[in-house]
Scaffold this motif. Structure first.
Motif, PDB file in Angstrom:
ATOM      1  N   GLY A  55       0.798  -1.216   0.000  1.00 37.51           N
ATOM      2  CA  GLY A  55       0.000   0.000   0.000  1.00 37.51           C
ATOM      3  C   GLY A  55       0.831   1.266   0.000  1.00 37.51           C
ATOM      4  O   GLY A  55       0.319   2.353  -0.262  1.00 37.51           O
ATOM      5  N   GLY A  56       2.115   1.146   0.288  1.00 39.52           N
ATOM      6  CA  GLY A  56       3.002   2.302   0.329  1.00 39.52           C
ATOM      7  C   GLY A  56       3.463   2.716  -1.054  1.00 39.52           C
ATOM      8  O   GLY A  56       3.431   1.941  -2.004  1.00 39.52           O
ATOM      9  N   THR A  57       3.897   3.959  -1.151  1.00 40.39           N
ATOM     10  CA  THR A  57       4.423   4.500  -2.400  1.00 40.39           C
ATOM     11  C   THR A  57       5.922   4.697  -2.262  1.00 40.39           C
ATOM     12  O   THR A  57       6.394   5.191  -1.237  1.00 40.39           O
ATOM     13  CB  THR A  57       3.759   5.850  -2.734  1.00 40.39           C
ATOM     14  N   ILE A  75       3.520  -0.225  -3.861  1.00 45.15           N
ATOM     15  CA  ILE A  75       3.794  -1.617  -3.502  1.00 45.15           C
ATOM     16  C   ILE A  75       2.452  -2.324  -3.312  1.00 45.15           C
ATOM     17  O   ILE A  75       1.685  -1.991  -2.412  1.00 45.15           O
ATOM     18  CB  ILE A  75       4.627  -1.708  -2.197  1.00 45.15           C
ATOM     19  N   GLU A  76       2.167  -3.271  -4.170  1.00 42.07           N
ATOM     20  CA  GLU A  76       0.911  -4.030  -4.091  1.00 42.07           C
ATOM     21  C   GLU A  76       1.035  -5.197  -3.114  1.00 42.07           C
ATOM     22  O   GLU A  76       0.073  -5.530  -2.427  1.00 42.07           O
ATOM     23  CB  GLU A  76       0.513  -4.546  -5.476  1.00 42.07           C
ATOM     24  N   ALA A  77       2.206  -5.828  -3.091  1.00 43.20           N
ATOM     25  CA  ALA A  77       2.444  -6.961  -2.196  1.00 43.20           C
ATOM     26  C   ALA A  77       3.937  -7.025  -1.892  1.00 43.20           C
ATOM     27  O   ALA A  77       4.767  -6.735  -2.752  1.00 43.20           O
ATOM     28  CB  ALA A  77       1.989  -8.272  -2.832  1.00 43.20           C
ATOM     29  N   CYS A  78       4.244  -7.389  -0.669  1.00 46.53           N
ATOM     30  CA  CYS A  78       5.629  -7.595  -0.259  1.00 46.53           C
ATOM     31  C   CYS A  78       5.612  -8.754   0.729  1.00 46.53           C
ATOM     32  O   CYS A  78       5.366  -8.574   1.917  1.00 46.53           O
ATOM     33  CB  CYS A  78       6.203  -6.324   0.366  1.00 46.53           C
ATOM     34  N   GLU A  79       5.814  -9.943   0.193  1.00 43.65           N
ATOM     35  CA  GLU A  79       5.717 -11.185   0.964  1.00 43.65           C
ATOM     36  C   GLU A  79       7.096 -11.838   1.006  1.00 43.65           C
ATOM     37  O   GLU A  79       7.409 -12.721   0.214  1.00 43.65           O
ATOM     38  CB  GLU A  79       4.682 -12.109   0.319  1.00 43.65           C
ATOM     39  N   ARG A  83       7.634 -12.850  -2.794  1.00 45.71           N
ATOM     40  CA  ARG A  83       6.865 -12.100  -3.796  1.00 45.71           C
ATOM     41  C   ARG A  83       6.890 -10.610  -3.507  1.00 45.71           C
ATOM     42  O   ARG A  83       6.580 -10.176  -2.395  1.00 45.71           O
ATOM     43  CB  ARG A  83       5.424 -12.586  -3.803  1.00 45.71           C
ATOM     44  N   LEU A  84       7.243  -9.860  -4.543  1.00 43.02           N
ATOM     45  CA  LEU A  84       7.157  -8.410  -4.531  1.00 43.02           C
ATOM     46  C   LEU A  84       6.364  -8.019  -5.768  1.00 43.02           C
ATOM     47  O   LEU A  84       6.710  -8.411  -6.881  1.00 43.02           O
ATOM     48  CB  LEU A  84       8.551  -7.768  -4.591  1.00 43.02           C
ATOM     49  N   ALA A  85       5.275  -7.278  -5.562  1.00 43.17           N
ATOM     50  CA  ALA A  85       4.464  -6.800  -6.673  1.00 43.17           C
ATOM     51  C   ALA A  85       4.327  -5.298  -6.545  1.00 43.17           C
ATOM     52  O   ALA A  85       4.094  -4.783  -5.450  1.00 43.17           O
ATOM     53  CB  ALA A  85       3.089  -7.463  -6.667  1.00 43.17           C
ATOM     54  N   LEU A  86       4.501  -4.614  -7.679  1.00 42.55           N
ATOM     55  CA  LEU A  86       4.343  -3.161  -7.660  1.00 42.55           C
ATOM     56  C   LEU A  86       3.747  -2.685  -8.965  1.00 42.55           C
ATOM     57  O   LEU A  86       3.843  -3.342  -9.998  1.00 42.55           O
ATOM     58  CB  LEU A  86       5.662  -2.457  -7.352  1.00 42.55           C
ATOM     59  N   THR A  87       3.122  -1.526  -8.872  1.00 41.89           N
ATOM     60  CA  THR A  87       2.497  -0.917 -10.027  1.00 41.89           C
ATOM     61  C   THR A  87       2.996   0.512 -10.154  1.00 41.89           C
ATOM     62  O   THR A  87       2.994   1.259  -9.176  1.00 41.89           O
ATOM     63  CB  THR A  87       0.959  -0.914  -9.893  1.00 41.89           C
ATOM     64  N   SER A  88       3.443   0.851 -11.359  1.00 40.39           N
ATOM     65  CA  SER A  88       3.829   2.220 -11.671  1.00 40.39           C
ATOM     66  C   SER A  88       2.980   2.662 -12.856  1.00 40.39           C
ATOM     67  O   SER A  88       2.192   1.875 -13.388  1.00 40.39           O
ATOM     68  CB  SER A  88       5.321   2.298 -12.011  1.00 40.39           C
ATOM     69  N   GLU A  89       3.180   3.894 -13.299  1.00 38.44           N
ATOM     70  CA  GLU A  89       2.397   4.359 -14.448  1.00 38.44           C
ATOM     71  C   GLU A  89       2.741   3.586 -15.708  1.00 38.44           C
ATOM     72  O   GLU A  89       1.951   3.520 -16.631  1.00 38.44           O
ATOM     73  CB  GLU A  89       2.578   5.850 -14.661  1.00 38.44           C
ATOM     74  N   MET A  90       3.906   2.954 -15.753  1.00 37.54           N
ATOM     75  CA  MET A  90       4.296   2.232 -16.958  1.00 37.54           C
ATOM     76  C   MET A  90       4.186   0.719 -16.852  1.00 37.54           C
ATOM     77  O   MET A  90       4.282   0.030 -17.855  1.00 37.54           O
ATOM     78  CB  MET A  90       5.735   2.586 -17.360  1.00 37.54           C
ATOM     79  N   VAL A 109       7.804 -10.969 -13.796  1.00 37.51           N
ATOM     80  CA  VAL A 109       6.567 -11.000 -14.581  1.00 37.51           C
ATOM     81  C   VAL A 109       6.137  -9.558 -14.818  1.00 37.51           C
ATOM     82  O   VAL A 109       5.841  -8.834 -13.868  1.00 37.51           O
ATOM     83  CB  VAL A 109       5.448 -11.782 -13.863  1.00 37.51           C
ATOM     84  N   HIS A 110       6.115  -9.150 -16.079  1.00 40.96           N
ATOM     85  CA  HIS A 110       5.658  -7.815 -16.466  1.00 40.96           C
ATOM     86  C   HIS A 110       4.317  -7.990 -17.154  1.00 40.96           C
ATOM     87  O   HIS A 110       4.236  -8.539 -18.246  1.00 40.96           O
ATOM     88  CB  HIS A 110       6.672  -7.173 -17.409  1.00 40.96           C
TER      89      HIS A 110
END
Length: 163
Positions: A55-57, A75-79, A83-90, A109-110
């Protein structure tokens, strides 16, 4: 150096995943640190700062890109350490780590909305993951010019229907 592309494209109804793997002879916790600790990401990708929890930026710098720009991601997930999942504008990215015999497999995985970006992103991720390898084993850093444009035909072929 002539790097060999290894990525694959898995299309689905809403787009698809560009997937690139690397295997390390190292414990999963050590590889996890290489992809999550700012002082270690700075060695191969660029540093980051901010709120590195779900949830952090964060702000991250891509030091290999022209002008070494800073961008934001959530940061969508940090397990840890899997597993690390993140979302940016790109991009929506996931780094998935799994123990394998003798080490750790890293799966990048993109997520893409379609095949259009595969030839653009593929060579870059191959480069960055090889830079991660070099940062960990002390070998010379790769040169982006060895990846793009030479890998574009490989990644274009992944999205071209075979008939």
């Amino acid at each position: 150096m002539t790097p060999t592309p290894s990525g694959r494209w898995t299309p689905d109804a809403t787009g698809g995943d560009l997937v690139i793997l690397r295997t390390f002879r190292a414990p999963i916790e050590d590889v996890w640190a290489s992809v999550t600790e700012s002082e270690r990401t700075a060695r191969w990708f660029g540093p980051w700062k901010g709120d590195g929890r779900p949830g952090g930026t964060i702000e991250y710098q891509m030091v290999q890109e022209e002008g070494a720009p800073w961008s934001e991601a959530v940061i969508e997930a940090c397990e840890a350490p899997h597993r690390l999942a993140l979302t940016s504008e790109m991009a929506h990215l996931e780094l998935l780590l799994s123990p394998v015999a003798g080490g750790t497999e890293l799966r990048l995985v993109h997520r893409l909305s379609g095949p259009e970006g595969v030839a653009d992103y593929g060579p870059g991720w191959e480069f960055y993951l090889d830079a991660l390898v070099a940062s960990r084993d002390g070998s010379p850093m790769p040169r982006f010019e060895d990846y793009d444009p030479s890998m574009r035909p490989y990644f274009t072929a992944l999205t071209t229907p075979q008939g």
